[in-house]
Write an enzyme that holds these catalytic residues in place. Structure first.
Site, PDB file in Angstrom:
ATOM      1  CD  GLN A   1      -1.146  -0.223   3.716  1.00  0.00           C
ATOM      2  OE1 GLN A   1      -1.493   0.739   4.393  1.00  0.00           O
ATOM      3  NE2 GLN A   1      -1.581  -1.479   3.941  1.00  0.00           N
TER       4      GLN A   1
ATOM      5  NE  ARG B   1      -6.469  -2.279   1.394  1.00  0.00           N
ATOM      6  CZ  ARG B   1      -7.428  -1.418   1.710  1.00  0.00           C
ATOM      7  NH1 ARG B   1      -8.076  -0.780   0.767  1.00  0.00           N
ATOM      8  NH2 ARG B   1      -7.738  -1.202   2.977  1.00  0.00           N
TER       9      ARG B   1
END
Length: 417
Positions: A97, A292
């Protein structure tokens, strides 16, 4: 000053023992406990243990922002607490992320509002308008991947795996276009090109390349060459958990970081990272914005991630914040305006005596005892905090004095300078 009770978040990658043991509750917990939130985030505010019962810290701030936050913090950040403290316990790797910059967060939030994407939607990228710089301090040995490694070193790693399928990607990373007239690309351009190629690769291609890389890691570890052993073990672990995931390949591009207790890393905007294993204390801007990039069944918005990522190479050393000591306090230095974090250690000649905690600036404080037990004196009252217990100190209730009979450690989060 009041004792603070954090909100526990349960995620699959969490631990059934770490947070429960830390907070003195029965082990194992009923569910994997991943994070203990100590703050006033609307998603899960902590509670104060007052004379009239438990009260949400968020409600307390709403009713008395100036008294709780102080005029300095209020002028800078409005009527909200600008930081969030977490205890994080990772038994399994988190998703790959990155977090947006302040401008990117505002633009992204407003764009999704115009599109009518609900804040609670699983495909929502921006849940608020804040950036999310974060500092993580290891409470136990901690493993992470963070920041794109310098290209020359990554090429050494990819070549050490001796996987022929990686050869064209090594050439792409090194800027070997096959044309003598092509301009030289920067290392950041090479990383962008390779990462983009991998994260947008068709699944059939990944189903060939990822197993080949895993086999290369196995062969590497079976030899005597140990220079990249940690990286090879990590890619095998990720490949086992997330077969065919582009994030497994992306992990090869990041610095592999090992933190001993007390050591820290600072993750700025655009820094691709994941936490692999361990228990740590996080302090961050009060945001829940996450883009993400893999290693997760959750939503991955590739175009938005590529817009946010910073491909500038960095080193492990550059990720570690500088520190300095002022008496019993160790201060972790970061550029974040929203928060500051320090570790107060009472031991040696300080034991059995009241000692002043350095007063750096006006603002509220969140205190967390991580070792031993310590008595905290504020203007309004005195509290004794044992390991795993925390306290909220309003701006108008400081400064604080500390007393411990045996060695104790207290972390303190405040607003940044």
């Amino acid at each position: 000053m009041e004792q603070l009770h954090g909100a526990i978040r349960t995620y699959a990658w969490g631990s059934r023992t770490a947070i429960a043991e830390f907070t003195g509750r029965p082990v194992p917990a009923a569910h994997p406990e991943a994070e203990l939130w100590l703050g006033a985030h609307p998603g899960d505010p902590a509670c104060l243990d007052t004379d009239t019962g438990e009260v949400s810290l968020l409600n307390v701030l709403t009713q008395d922002p100036e008294g709780q936050l102080g005029s300095v913090a209020q002028a800078r950040f409005g009527d909200r607490l600008p930081f969030l403290v977490k205890v994080l316990a990772a038994d399994e790797p988190l998703s790959l992320q990155a977090h947006p910059s302040a401008m990117q967060a505002i633009e992204g939030y407003e764009r999704e509002e115009r599109l009518g994407v609900a804040v609670s939607s699983p495909i929502r990228n921006y849940r608020d308008t804040s950036h999310k710089p974060e500092l993580l301090v290891a409470l136990q040995p901690f493993e992470a991947l963070a920041g794109f490694r310098p290209v020359a070193r990554t090429i050494e790693l990819l070549r050490a795996l001796a996987v022929s399928d990686l050869d064209p990607f090594i050439a792409l990373l090194g800027g070997q276009s096959g044309s003598d007239s092509a301009p030289a690309q920067s290392d950041a351009d090479g990383l962008r090109a390779l990462f983009t190629t991998w994260i947008t690769a068709p699944q059939p291609d990944l189903d060939v390349l990822v197993p080949a890389v895993l086999e290369g890691a196995i062969q590497y570890l079976s030899s005597d060459a140990g220079e990249f052993s940690a990286e090879a073990k990590t890619v095998l672990e990720l490949g086992e958990r997330y077969p065919g995931d582009a994030g497994v390949l992306a992990s090869l591009l990041l610095n592999r970081v090992t933190l001993a207790p007390g050591e820290a890393i600072f993750v700025s905007a655009g820094n691709l990272h994941t936490y692999l294993h361990g228990v740590g204390l996080e302090v961050m801007a009060n945001s829940d914005n996450v883009l993400r990039g893999g290693l997760t069944p959750k939503h991955v918005d590739v175009p938005e991630l590529l817009r946010v990522l910073d491909f500038t190479p960095t080193t492990e050393e550059a990720l570690r914040p500088a520190t300095y000591t002022d008496g019993l306090e160790l201060v972790y230095q970061t550029p974040a305006e929203e928060f500051a974090l320090s570790r107060l250690t009472v031991d040696g000649d300080h034991l059995g005596h009241e000692v002043d905690a350095p007063a750096r600036h006006e603002g509220p404080q969140i205190l967390l005892c991580t070792e031993g037990s310590i008595t905290v004196h504020a203007k309004s009252k005195t509290l004794t905090l044992h390991r795993g217990e925390s306290a909220w100190v309003p701006c108008d209730d400081g400064p604080i004095r500390l007393l411990a009979q045996r060695p104790a450690v207290l972390f303190r989060a405040t607003i940044g300078l």
